[in-house]
Every structure is written in C-alpha cells, then in structure tokens.
Design a protein around this motif. Structure first.
Motif, PDB file in Angstrom:
ATOM      1  N   PHE A 177      -1.054   5.818  10.865  1.00 52.65           N
ATOM      2  CA  PHE A 177      -2.246   5.111  10.750  1.00 52.65           C
ATOM      3  C   PHE A 177      -2.759   4.593   8.690  1.00 52.65           C
ATOM      4  N   ALA A 178      -2.588   5.962   8.657  1.00 52.77           N
ATOM      5  CA  ALA A 178      -2.532   5.996   6.230  1.00 52.77           C
ATOM      6  C   ALA A 178      -1.431   6.367   6.010  1.00 52.77           C
ATOM      7  N   VAL A 179       0.161   5.654   6.143  1.00 50.74           N
ATOM      8  CA  VAL A 179       1.508   5.696   5.966  1.00 50.74           C
ATOM      9  C   VAL A 179       1.438   3.856   6.287  1.00 50.74           C
ATOM     10  N   MET A 180       0.571   3.700   7.472  1.00 48.01           N
ATOM     11  CA  MET A 180       0.720   1.742   7.397  1.00 48.01           C
ATOM     12  C   MET A 180       0.010   1.125   6.276  1.00 48.01           C
ATOM     13  N   VAL A 181      -1.452   1.347   6.587  1.00 48.78           N
ATOM     14  CA  VAL A 181      -2.130   1.122   5.550  1.00 48.78           C
ATOM     15  C   VAL A 181      -1.940   1.039   4.183  1.00 48.78           C
ATOM     16  N   GLY A 182      -0.762   2.248   3.440  1.00 50.96           N
ATOM     17  CA  GLY A 182      -0.455   2.445   2.400  1.00 50.96           C
ATOM     18  C   GLY A 182       0.788   1.754   2.327  1.00 50.96           C
ATOM     19  N   TYR A 183       1.711   1.246   3.532  1.00 53.07           N
ATOM     20  CA  TYR A 183       2.410  -0.090   3.017  1.00 53.07           C
ATOM     21  C   TYR A 183       2.299  -1.315   2.954  1.00 53.07           C
ATOM     22  N   LEU A 184       0.975  -1.394   3.492  1.00 49.97           N
ATOM     23  CA  LEU A 184       0.342  -2.861   3.679  1.00 49.97           C
ATOM     24  C   LEU A 184      -0.500  -3.026   1.891  1.00 49.97           C
ATOM     25  N   ALA A 185      -0.997  -1.935   1.725  1.00 49.00           N
ATOM     26  CA  ALA A 185      -0.886  -1.489  -0.109  1.00 49.00           C
ATOM     27  C   ALA A 185      -0.147  -1.905  -0.877  1.00 49.00           C
ATOM     28  N   ASN A 186       0.601  -1.537  -0.495  1.00 43.00           N
ATOM     29  CA  ASN A 186       1.765  -1.789  -1.810  1.00 43.00           C
ATOM     30  C   ASN A 186       2.543  -3.628  -1.904  1.00 43.00           C
ATOM     31  N   LEU A 187       2.433  -4.338  -0.834  1.00 44.61           N
ATOM     32  CA  LEU A 187       2.398  -5.198  -0.468  1.00 44.61           C
ATOM     33  C   LEU A 187       1.475  -6.358  -1.638  1.00 44.61           C
ATOM     34  N   ALA A 188       0.508  -5.536  -2.112  1.00 40.58           N
ATOM     35  CA  ALA A 188      -0.447  -6.263  -3.679  1.00 40.58           C
ATOM     36  C   ALA A 188      -0.357  -5.818  -4.410  1.00 40.58           C
ATOM     37  N   VAL A 189       0.106  -4.267  -4.455  1.00 44.28           N
ATOM     38  CA  VAL A 189      -0.086  -3.672  -6.189  1.00 44.28           C
ATOM     39  C   VAL A 189       0.740  -2.415  -5.682  1.00 44.28           C
ATOM     40  N   PRO A 190       1.744  -2.736  -6.585  1.00 42.39           N
ATOM     41  CA  PRO A 190       2.828  -1.393  -6.330  1.00 42.39           C
ATOM     42  C   PRO A 190       2.484   0.228  -6.186  1.00 42.39           C
ATOM     43  N   ARG A 191       2.279   0.525  -5.831  1.00 46.33           N
ATOM     44  CA  ARG A 191       2.502   2.242  -5.540  1.00 46.33           C
ATOM     45  C   ARG A 191       0.786   2.894  -5.084  1.00 46.33           C
ATOM     46  N   LEU A 192      -0.256   1.987  -5.672  1.00 48.85           N
ATOM     47  CA  LEU A 192      -1.336   1.758  -4.801  1.00 48.85           C
ATOM     48  C   LEU A 192      -1.294   2.804  -3.639  1.00 48.85           C
ATOM     49  N   GLY A 193      -0.664   2.405  -2.468  1.00 47.64           N
ATOM     50  CA  GLY A 193      -0.387   2.495  -1.005  1.00 47.64           C
ATOM     51  C   GLY A 193       0.375   3.878  -1.087  1.00 47.64           C
ATOM     52  N   GLU A 194       0.041   4.466  -2.083  1.00 42.50           N
ATOM     53  CA  GLU A 194       1.193   5.745  -1.796  1.00 42.50           C
ATOM     54  C   GLU A 194      -0.753   7.188  -2.048  1.00 42.50           C
ATOM     55  N   LEU A 195      -1.449   6.754  -3.291  1.00 40.81           N
ATOM     56  CA  LEU A 195      -3.204   6.952  -3.468  1.00 40.81           C
ATOM     57  C   LEU A 195      -3.285   6.349  -2.432  1.00 40.81           C
ATOM     58  N   LEU A 196      -3.744   5.408  -1.343  1.00 37.68           N
ATOM     59  CA  LEU A 196      -4.685   5.047  -0.494  1.00 37.68           C
ATOM     60  C   LEU A 196      -4.769   6.142   0.707  1.00 37.68           C
TER      61      LEU A 196
END
Length: 338
Positions: free
Chosen positions: A85-104
């Motif tokens: 779930f964390a991996v997929m939410v990270g990918y989702l966040a990267n669509l909005a702001v690059p690299r935000l997903g890695e932190l999220l």
C-alpha cells in the motif's frame, strides 16, 4: 527563497517541460498523418490493457517484497500489505509532486509499522541505486540487440553535448561545482563537530545515521539471491508489459521483444525527466520506434497509450491503497509480520 515555493516552482518547471513535449510531439506529426495518429488510437486493442494492468501491478507487488528484504537487517519486518500500500501511495504522490512519494511511503510505514522513517530513507537510496544499475543493464541489452537503433538515437541525443565549442567553460563549471561540494561537506562536518549537542544538529545526525544504516543494510542481507531475483523479475515484467503494449496498435504489433527493450530503456528516461513521464515517455518511445521503421505518428500513439495504461494503474491501485491502509490497520497490532 522559501523551500515550499522552490519545490512548487521546480514541479511547475518539469510539468511545463512535459506539456511542452506533448505540444512538440504533436508538431512532429505531418498534417497528412494526423488521421493515421487518430485512427491508431481509435482502433487500438484496449483489451490488452488488462494483462498490462496485471503485469505492472505484479511488478509493484514484487517491488514491495524487495523493499522488505532491505528492512530485515535493521530488525524490522513490516506486514506485506502495508508495504505494498505504501509503495502504491508513493507512486500516486509522485504523479503530483516528483519524489514526494519516496518520502510519503517512508512516513506511512513509520506510522503504521513503527519503522523509523529516517532509516527507511537509506533503503530507498539502495533501491534507487539498483534501479539505475538495472536500467543500465537494460540499455546494454538494447544496445546488443539493436545496436543500429540504440546507437544512432543515443548519438543524436548526446552529440550536442559533445560538439560544444565552450569546453573550457564547461570544465570551469565542473571545477566550481566540485569545490562547492567540498565546501558543503567540510562545512557540515565542522558544524557537527563544534555543536554536537545542539538540537538541530542532533536531529540531523540521527537522520544521517539512519540513512547510513539503511545503506549498510545491503551488506547484511540474508537473502541476496532473492533480492537479485526480485530485481530481475521487476524489470523483466516491465519489458513484458512494454512488449504486450506494442501489440495494442496497428503498425507496432509486428515489432519484436528487442524493440520493446529499446522502447523501455528510453521510455524510462522519459519517466524520470517529467512528472509521471507526461509527454516525455511517449515522445522517447515514438523516436525509438521511428528508428525501427515505424512512423512517428504511430509510435507516438502507441507511446501515449502505454503511458496512459501506467497512469491509470497507478491512479486506480494508488487510490485503492490509500483507502485500504487505514482499513487494514484498524484494530491490528503494529510490527506483526505477514
């Protein structure tokens, strides 16, 4: 400048670059070929999105399992669904702001599994390092299987950088950058030594220690073979998904696995260049397929379709994961292995 505004400006710049590439790609299609571009998308086999959906979602699940292996030497074994779930939410966040997903995704695991986020940052760096190595291997395979195609296109991209007449200026810039990096490293070290008990310095030292522990985890892996196997499977599934995607449009459906490897190699660069690969992914694939004898308009149609498939997968599975995270963790104890 405020860090928040700097991040916003950076995102807008790369989003603008992606939109520019979309516009630029459209300009590359001759007026008489516009009907071919539209017909290619209209007559595409959209049923093939189903196996691509399954293949790419499986690759994301394997990525979650690989990430778990990196956490084990640090003494953490989070539940697999939470990691996915964390991996997929990270990918989702990267669509909005690059690299935000890695932190999220680090923050989400820290919340639901009580794994220190600063230690997870090191594992992310290890993952990215292996992805860079894997992408390099994909480029080597592409170069071996399609030397004329990959060599010619790579040469076109790199030649402007090599043929510049301002080599002395370039060397001066490199020297300035190198000296600046040395200054930052030495300055940071002196501050850490002089103010060891300062609250901000202590927090910074804990972050550095956590990152180092995450990076060091690769030496302590108990399942090195499984880690490498997962890495091969992830990129093997990427190749398979790209190959199946080529069958979706008329004109590209006769291309072989070698063309899929080349398309993935350059398409991956497009995913890095712009947020979610918008514009760049389809453009790079179109240029590679053009070297394979496919019209740019057909290649761009196929690249657009393949990009859309990946976008939809991240959107659907990402939002599902965002909703399932609190539901799955309701009334469940933390740090329970699965």
């Amino acid at each position: 400048m405020n860090k928040k505004w700097l991040s916003i400006l950076q995102y807008l710049f790369f989003l603008g670059l992606g939109l520019f590439l979309v516009w630029w790609s459209m300009q590359q299609i001759p007026a008489e070929k516009w009907d071919d571009f539209k017909k290619s998308l209209q007559n595409a086999n959209y049923w093939l999105l189903i196996p691509v959906f399954v293949i790419l979602t499986t690759s994301h699940a394997i990525r979650a399992l690989r990430w778990k292996i990196l956490m084990k030497p640090m003494g953490y074994s989070p539940r697999t669904p939470n990691v996915f779930f964390a991996v997929m939410v990270g990918y989702l966040a990267n669509l909005a702001v690059p690299r935000l997903g890695e932190l999220l995704k680090c923050t989400l695991l820290a919340k639901y599994e009580k794994v220190p986020a600063e230690k997870l940052v090191g594992t992310i760096l290890v993952e990215r390092a292996f992805d860079v190595i894997s992408l390099g291997i994909v480029f080597i395979i592409a170069l071996i299987s399609q030397f004329d195609v990959v060599g010619e296109y790579a040469g076109q991209i790199v030649s402007p950088l090599l043929n510049g007449n301002k080599s002395e200026t370039s060397y001066l810039k490199l020297l300035i950058i190198l000296l600046l990096m040395i200054f930052i490293v030495v300055g940071t070290w002196m501050i850490l030594k002089k103010f060891p008990h300062n609250k901000i310095v202590t927090i910074f030292k804990n972050i550095i220690a956590g990152i180092w522990e995450g990076l060091s985890s690769i030496r302590k892996l108990e399942q090195k073979g499984l880690f490498l196997l997962y890495s091969v499977l992830i990129w093997g599934l990427y190749i398979l998904g790209t190959w199946i995607g080529l069958f979706a449009t008329a004109g590209t459906n006769s291309l072989g696995l070698a063309a899929a490897v080349s398309a993935l190699a350059f398409g991956s660069i497009g995913m890095i260049v712009t947020p979610g690969g918008i514009g760049a992914y389809a453009y790079f694939i179109a240029k590679v397929l053009e070297k394979n004898g496919i019209g740019f308009e057909i290649g761009f149609a196929n690249g657009t379709l393949q990009w859309f498939a990946q976008f939809i997968i991240v959107l659907i599975v990402g939002f599902m994961s965002l909703g399932l995270l609190p539901w799955f963790n309701k009334n469940q104890p933390n740090n329970e292995s699965n």
